[in-house]
Design an enzyme around this catalytic site. Structure first.
Site, PDB file in Angstrom:
ATOM      1  N   ARG A  54     -40.749 -51.415 -90.181  1.00 21.75           N
ATOM      2  CA  ARG A  54     -42.160 -52.138 -90.823  1.00 21.75           C
ATOM      3  C   ARG A  54     -42.548 -51.362 -92.250  1.00 21.75           C
ATOM      4  O   ARG A  54     -41.944 -50.345 -92.402  1.00 21.75           O
ATOM      5  CB  ARG A  54     -43.154 -51.848 -89.778  1.00 21.75           C
ATOM      6  CG  ARG A  54     -43.169 -50.681 -88.689  1.00 21.75           C
ATOM      7  CD  ARG A  54     -43.795 -49.366 -89.278  1.00 21.75           C
ATOM      8  NE  ARG A  54     -44.920 -49.606 -89.938  1.00 21.75           N
ATOM      9  CZ  ARG A  54     -44.861 -48.690 -90.950  1.00 21.75           C
ATOM     10  NH1 ARG A  54     -44.330 -47.620 -91.223  1.00 21.75           N
ATOM     11  NH2 ARG A  54     -46.176 -48.605 -91.889  1.00 21.75           N
ATOM     12  N   GLY A  55     -43.441 -51.625 -92.688  1.00 19.73           N
ATOM     13  CA  GLY A  55     -43.737 -51.480 -94.079  1.00 19.73           C
ATOM     14  C   GLY A  55     -43.110 -52.494 -94.947  1.00 19.73           C
ATOM     15  O   GLY A  55     -42.012 -52.474 -94.979  1.00 19.73           O
ATOM     16  N   ARG A  96     -41.276 -61.743 -90.600  1.00 25.72           N
ATOM     17  CA  ARG A  96     -42.584 -61.209 -91.221  1.00 25.72           C
ATOM     18  C   ARG A  96     -43.347 -61.882 -92.087  1.00 25.72           C
ATOM     19  O   ARG A  96     -43.062 -61.464 -93.383  1.00 25.72           O
ATOM     20  CB  ARG A  96     -42.717 -59.771 -91.292  1.00 25.72           C
ATOM     21  CG  ARG A  96     -42.180 -58.715 -90.214  1.00 25.72           C
ATOM     22  CD  ARG A  96     -43.140 -58.685 -89.331  1.00 25.72           C
ATOM     23  NE  ARG A  96     -44.612 -58.304 -89.260  1.00 25.72           N
ATOM     24  CZ  ARG A  96     -45.072 -57.230 -89.303  1.00 25.72           C
ATOM     25  NH1 ARG A  96     -44.113 -56.102 -89.028  1.00 25.72           N
ATOM     26  NH2 ARG A  96     -46.173 -56.934 -89.502  1.00 25.72           N
ATOM     27  N   GLN A 205     -49.758 -46.671 -85.957  1.00 24.70           N
ATOM     28  CA  GLN A 205     -49.083 -46.347 -87.091  1.00 24.70           C
ATOM     29  C   GLN A 205     -49.581 -45.035 -87.585  1.00 24.70           C
ATOM     30  O   GLN A 205     -48.790 -44.254 -88.090  1.00 24.70           O
ATOM     31  CB  GLN A 205     -48.746 -47.307 -88.073  1.00 24.70           C
ATOM     32  CG  GLN A 205     -48.054 -48.525 -87.706  1.00 24.70           C
ATOM     33  CD  GLN A 205     -49.102 -49.883 -87.312  1.00 24.70           C
ATOM     34  OE1 GLN A 205     -49.969 -49.635 -86.673  1.00 24.70           O
ATOM     35  NE2 GLN A 205     -48.569 -51.025 -87.661  1.00 24.70           N
ATOM     36  N   ASP A 246     -49.497 -55.329 -98.349  1.00 21.51           N
ATOM     37  CA  ASP A 246     -48.182 -56.105 -97.990  1.00 21.51           C
ATOM     38  C   ASP A 246     -48.372 -57.206 -98.920  1.00 21.51           C
ATOM     39  O   ASP A 246     -47.058 -57.845 -99.101  1.00 21.51           O
ATOM     40  CB  ASP A 246     -48.405 -56.552 -96.477  1.00 21.51           C
ATOM     41  CG  ASP A 246     -47.841 -55.509 -95.495  1.00 21.51           C
ATOM     42  OD1 ASP A 246     -46.966 -55.402 -95.082  1.00 21.51           O
ATOM     43  OD2 ASP A 246     -48.880 -54.510 -95.344  1.00 21.51           O
ATOM     44  N   ASN A 256     -53.552 -56.224 -96.385  1.00 21.62           N
ATOM     45  CA  ASN A 256     -52.996 -55.160 -95.773  1.00 21.62           C
ATOM     46  C   ASN A 256     -53.099 -54.937 -94.437  1.00 21.62           C
ATOM     47  O   ASN A 256     -53.792 -55.743 -93.818  1.00 21.62           O
ATOM     48  CB  ASN A 256     -53.344 -53.731 -96.534  1.00 21.62           C
ATOM     49  CG  ASN A 256     -52.654 -52.532 -96.211  1.00 21.62           C
ATOM     50  OD1 ASN A 256     -51.493 -52.473 -96.389  1.00 21.62           O
ATOM     51  ND2 ASN A 256     -53.533 -51.269 -95.990  1.00 21.62           N
ATOM     52  N   LYS A 257     -52.938 -53.709 -93.793  1.00 23.69           N
ATOM     53  CA  LYS A 257     -53.186 -53.742 -92.257  1.00 23.69           C
ATOM     54  C   LYS A 257     -54.294 -53.875 -91.786  1.00 23.69           C
ATOM     55  O   LYS A 257     -55.505 -53.769 -92.563  1.00 23.69           O
ATOM     56  CB  LYS A 257     -52.654 -52.298 -92.145  1.00 23.69           C
ATOM     57  CG  LYS A 257     -52.558 -52.041 -90.351  1.00 23.69           C
ATOM     58  CD  LYS A 257     -51.736 -52.923 -89.590  1.00 23.69           C
ATOM     59  CE  LYS A 257     -50.357 -53.016 -90.040  1.00 23.69           C
ATOM     60  NZ  LYS A 257     -49.624 -53.823 -89.444  1.00 23.69           N
TER      61      LYS A 257
END
Length: 358
Positions: A54-55, A96, A205, A246, A256-257
């Site tokens: 991930r990332g 994703r 995370q 992201d 983003n998250k």
């Protein structure tokens, strides 16, 4: 700075072996270090979807290597291998949908095929392109770290308390990190008093991955629940919130998250500076604003199960993976091309027109 950062590099999450891709299984960290082996594009797509890797940068790199594996399989099968390869591209693209680096990397691989010379080996060309994408991300990490440290020092030269969210380190990239790379570099330069790490629910995370990376580097760090962010900003003298991205749109909005948007709102209220660190491959100039970003949602079971036990099974669940932070809440976007302060559409266009550093 470059030499010190390279000397401090300890963690790798992606290894290419020529005939397979190995990914450090991030679902099992920090209690187990298990490498997950992929020998097909489908296996890599599953690994991306299942959060083995991930990332955004790491996802893009993994997808590039996946197309090398796919091309070998398709060519060995005969027929119209290029047309068949598009099925693998579609499979990877669907794994994703929010991470634009995924689509950027797939496009880079497609474009390399279009530039094939007569007699050139397609698989060898794709492999060289994937390796280049991987190495370029590492170089971008180095450039962003220096730009970010310079920005921190310009505003305040003494050791500072920083707050970060999710994981943006070596586990999320092809190098040693985006936002966490800046934090690592700031630590090496004596600019960090303490890093506060959001746990980052529901996948944790922050507590599983970022805390593990920071402790391994000897960076003073404190883990906090996500809901403590406002209290931290008020009581612990936080000077910067530093996060990754992201997807960044043409006007500087940032996906983003989940939880990043509320951090930006809180930072604005408390007078805390807000920095986004991401490679230029994360910037999607085709989207005018964050309103156009497709935001991934994951299964409700991620919120309803604890230690294998299910709670409130009948309740409806809203589990978005990302949110969008408006550009007007962001003090700076740091890329390998340079820094955009108080981002807007004109500044983002100027940034993207600059020559690449690698």
């Amino acid at each position: 700075m470059r030499e010190r950062l390279l000397a401090a590099e300890k963690v790798k999450s992606i290894e290419w072996h020529g005939d397979r891709l190995s990914l450090l299984d991030q679902r099992k960290l920090p209690t187990e270090e298990v490498w997950h082996s992929c020998d097909s594009a489908a296996a890599v797509a599953d690994a991306i979807r299942d959060m083995v890797v991930r990332g955004a940068p790491a996802i893009g790199i993994s997808a590039a290597y996946a197309l090398v594996l796919a091309a070998r399989t398709r060519m060995a099968a005969g027929g119209d291998w290029r047309q068949a390869l598009e099925e693998d591209v579609a499979l990877l693209a669907a794994s994703r949908p929010t991470a634009v680096n995924l689509f950027w990397a797939l496009n880079q691989m497609r474009e390399r095929l279009e530039r094939l010379k007569p007699g050139e080996d397609p698989c060898a060309a794709l492999e060289a392109q994937a390796i280049s994408i991987h190495e370029s991300d590492r170089e971008a990490n180095l450039a962003m770290a220096q730009f970010g440290v310079d920005l921190i020092r310009r505003h305040q030269g003494n050791p500072q308390n920083l707050l970060t969210h999710c994981n943006t380190g070596a586990l999320a990239t092809g190098g040693f990190g985006t936002a966490l790379g800046v934090i690592r570099a700031a630590h090496l330069d004596g600019l960090v008093e303490r890093v506060y790490v959001d746990e980052t629910r529901p996948w944790l995370q922050g507590s599983r991955l970022t805390a593990w990376e920071l402790l391994g580097d000897g960076v003073p760090a404190t883990l906090n629940v996500d809901s403590a962010a406002a209290h931290l900003m008020k009581s612990r003298g936080i000077s910067w919130v530093i996060v990754g991205a992201d997807r960044i749109t043409a006007n500087g909005d940032v996906a983003n998250k989940i939880g990043t948007y509320q951090l930006a709102v809180l930072a604005m209220h408390h007078g805390v500076r807000f920095m986004v660190v991401a490679p230029s491959s994360t910037i999607d100039m085709a989207l005018e604003s964050g309103d156009e970003i497709l935001l991934e949602e994951r299964a409700g079971s991620e919120l309803l199960e604890v230690n294998g036990q299910r709670f409130a099974a009948e309740i409806e669940v809203f589990n978005p993976v990302f949110d969008v932070t408006p550009a007007d809440l962001i003090d700076a976007i740091v890329t390998e091309k340079g820094v955009v302060e108080r981002p807007n559409a004109a500044k983002m266009t100027e940034l993207m027109n600059r020559k690449r550093l690698h």
